[in-house]
Scaffold this active site. Sequence first.
Site, mmCIF file in Angstrom:
data_model
loop_
_atom_site.group_PDB
_atom_site.id
_atom_site.type_symbol
_atom_site.label_atom_id
_atom_site.label_comp_id
_atom_site.label_asym_id
_atom_site.label_seq_id
_atom_site.Cartn_x
_atom_site.Cartn_y
_atom_site.Cartn_z
ATOM 1 N N TYR A 128 58.178 74.785 57.052
ATOM 2 C CA TYR A 128 56.907 75.553 57.252
ATOM 3 C C TYR A 128 56.432 74.800 58.434
ATOM 4 O O TYR A 128 55.795 73.648 58.245
ATOM 5 C CB TYR A 128 56.007 75.637 55.993
ATOM 6 C CG TYR A 128 54.434 76.076 56.133
ATOM 7 C CD1 TYR A 128 54.327 77.061 57.162
ATOM 8 C CD2 TYR A 128 53.474 75.476 55.736
ATOM 9 C CE1 TYR A 128 53.087 77.342 57.298
ATOM 10 C CE2 TYR A 128 52.129 76.004 55.934
ATOM 11 C CZ TYR A 128 51.839 76.875 56.799
ATOM 12 O OH TYR A 128 50.646 77.407 57.077
ATOM 13 N N ASP A 167 58.810 79.793 58.126
ATOM 14 C CA ASP A 167 57.804 80.370 58.852
ATOM 15 C C ASP A 167 57.823 79.228 60.007
ATOM 16 O O ASP A 167 57.439 78.316 59.963
ATOM 17 C CB ASP A 167 56.220 80.343 58.127
ATOM 18 C CG ASP A 167 55.247 80.511 59.026
ATOM 19 O OD1 ASP A 167 55.304 80.975 60.283
ATOM 20 O OD2 ASP A 167 54.123 80.471 58.627
#
Length: 275
Positions: A128, A167
């Site tokens: 992330y 992400d």
Amino acid sequence: MKFISWNIDSLNAALTSDSNRAVMTREVLNTIKEENPDVIAIQETKLPQSGLSKKHKEKLEEYFPDYNYVHVTSQEGARKSYAGCMTLYKKDLDVNSNFPIIGAPGTMDLEGRMVTLEFDDFYFTQVYTPNVGEKLVRLNDRQEWDRKYGEYLSKLDDEKPVIASGDFNVAHMEIDLAHPENNHMSPGFTDEEREGFTYILEKGFIDTFRHIHGDVEGKYTWWAQRVKTSKINNSGWRIDYFLVSDRIKDKVSRSDMIDSGDRQDHTPIVLEIEI
């Protein structure tokens, strides 16, 4: 094998809340279950530093009875109930797990941003990536993160092939967002962030979506929640990726988005690879 990656924007809420958004999130979890992946990578879990509660564990067992899981949360020194990652994997898989520290600046290494699984023949790692924030306040730190992360992937790749998901908080090319002309100074589309992603790829990795789909346009993984019509108008960004070591790119048979219905924010992505 099949892998799914998704920034869920609060696993905590999905497992404990009955809000409309939590209900929609659980519908997406059901869609993921129907895909029957071998591994599921979830970012932005927003679990407390104390970890999983009894209710969390019960709900995970209810939703994913065939999976083991490992997770990392934000630690002391970072914001509480912030970021966080969880990786679920089929119980018949034999893996070793770790939570890398890459020497990132500030509190980034304390924010629960990475989980790596080691299989016999490859590594699977999820990330992330830190957002640069409003007014690009974290841009310098983000540039250092990208260098450190690229070096980390390269070291893994020296040992065995790598699948990296998550992400990445950057639209790499102009075709990766609906309105590049309006966003050149926006978080996620600065020249510096795009160059950072290029640096990672140049360490020996392939963006599997582009490898499979070429220069197709209009395919995105994120639509802003604050703009009610963003998904209806497909005013999105592609900021979630599966990367693989260049030497296994031809083993990829599928790299795509999974429909998340009316729910805005991120949609899950899927990778199928002969490995």
